[in-house]
Design an enzyme around this catalytic site. Structure first.
Site, PDB file in Angstrom:
ATOM      1  N   ASP A 128       0.787  -1.290   0.124  1.00 11.37           N
ATOM      2  CA  ASP A 128      -0.193   0.073  -0.127  1.00 11.37           C
ATOM      3  C   ASP A 128       0.873   1.149   0.031  1.00 11.37           C
ATOM      4  O   ASP A 128       2.184   1.109   0.394  1.00 11.37           O
ATOM      5  CB  ASP A 128      -0.828   0.136   1.143  1.00 11.37           C
ATOM      6  CG  ASP A 128      -1.954  -1.054   1.242  1.00 11.37           C
ATOM      7  OD1 ASP A 128      -2.331  -1.612   0.070  1.00 11.37           O
ATOM      8  OD2 ASP A 128      -2.676  -1.315   2.381  1.00 11.37           O
TER       9      ASP A 128
HETATM   10  N1  URA Z   1      -1.654  -5.701   4.088  1.00 11.97           N
HETATM   11  C1  URA Z   1      -2.167  -4.246   4.057  1.00 11.97           C
HETATM   12  O1  URA Z   1      -3.008  -4.103   4.610  1.00 11.97           O
HETATM   13  N2  URA Z   1      -1.220  -3.591   3.269  1.00 11.97           N
HETATM   14  C2  URA Z   1      -0.243  -4.087   2.808  1.00 11.97           C
HETATM   15  O2  URA Z   1       0.510  -2.967   2.126  1.00 11.97           O
HETATM   16  C3  URA Z   1       0.236  -5.387   2.796  1.00 11.97           C
HETATM   17  C4  URA Z   1      -0.566  -6.344   3.143  1.00 11.97           C
END
Ligand code: URA
Length: 256
Positions: A128
């Protein structure tokens, strides 16, 4: 991800002054080799990384590239974005700052990652925007598909900091699995190792959309920091600074 294979006659006419009709003649004269073998058929498939030579002179093909980046926060895991900086922009900045920063040994000494190599790269397993840590990039679609195969259940470890104290109830619920109505699935068992009141290690064997945030969300607990530390056997070293990348070694590539 584009398909990178092409017919031999198309490849030869695109990369030499021999036109497609004359490729047969060049083949009859045994002028063309593919991966060291004399080529015989005009429709032979030339893969992205095949080594093709005409009269013993190598023609331009790409070599497979495998990179690990310590993704900084505030960067999108995408190759293009209208608004935000992408991980490819981060790579480009590192090369611009030091053109010899990202290198690997090859038969001529060292091979450096060049700005023109960036176009062919894609991301293997996104993080993310505000997550940080281990991110893989490659131009080898077969490798990235293999790494991402759900049935291989390659474990990814994250270090997560949350807003409210953690308890044993989290450990049980994460392991039991949570139903995600949108995808109509129950998550596979997730190992949660509580390191302190607000910090835990989370081991995932799948990668559902925002999975970790959604799982903590069930407890109304907000994820403040999320950092990927490892993918399978591959553990990111602390010496790799945020925003920096390096080539994977052969054994790291094979380990995945
Ligand atoms: N889970 C999430 O919520 N975000 C990420 O970047 C990776 C795994």
């Amino acid at each position: 991800m584009k398909s990178h294979s092409t017919r031999l006659d198309r490849f030869i006419s695109a990369n030499t002054d021999i036109n497609r009709r004359d490729v047969r003649l060049a083949l009859a004269k045994k002028r063309i080799t593919v991966d060291g073998e004399v080529a015989t058929g005009i429709s032979q498939c030339i893969g992205q990384f095949s080594k093709v030579s005409l009269d013993g002179v190598a023609l331009k093909t790409s070599s497979p590239l495998y990179l690990i980046m310590n993704k900084p926060k505030g960067v999108v895991s995408a190759t293009k974005d209208e608004k935000n900086k992408t991980v490819l922009d981060v790579l480009a900045e590192q090369i611009k700052f030091d053109p010899q920063a990202i290198f690997q040994p090859n038969e001529n000494g060292k091979e450096y990652l060049r700005t023109e190599d960036l176009d062919g790269l894609h991301i293997v397993g996104r993080l993310d925007f505000n997550s940080s840590g281990l991110l893989l990039l490659t131009n080898d679609g077969r490798w990235s598909r293999r790494v991402s195969l759900p049935e291989r259940r390659i474990e990814k470890r994250y270090r997560v900091t949350v807003d409210k104290p953690l308890t044993q109830v989290y450990v049980n619920d994460f392991y039991q699995g949570m139903y995600f109505a949108y995808e109509n699935i129950t998550t596979r068992p997730v190992r949660l190792n509580i390191l302190s009141d607000y910090v835990a290690e989370v081991d995932l064997v799948e990668g559902r959309y925002h999975q970790i945030k959604r799982m903590f969300g069930r407890f109304q607990n907000t994820v403040l920091e999320l950092h990927r530390q490892s993918v399978g056997e591959l553990v990111m070293e602390s010496a790799l600074l945020p925003g920096h990348s390096r080539f994977l070694t052969n054994s790291e590539v094979l380990s995945l």
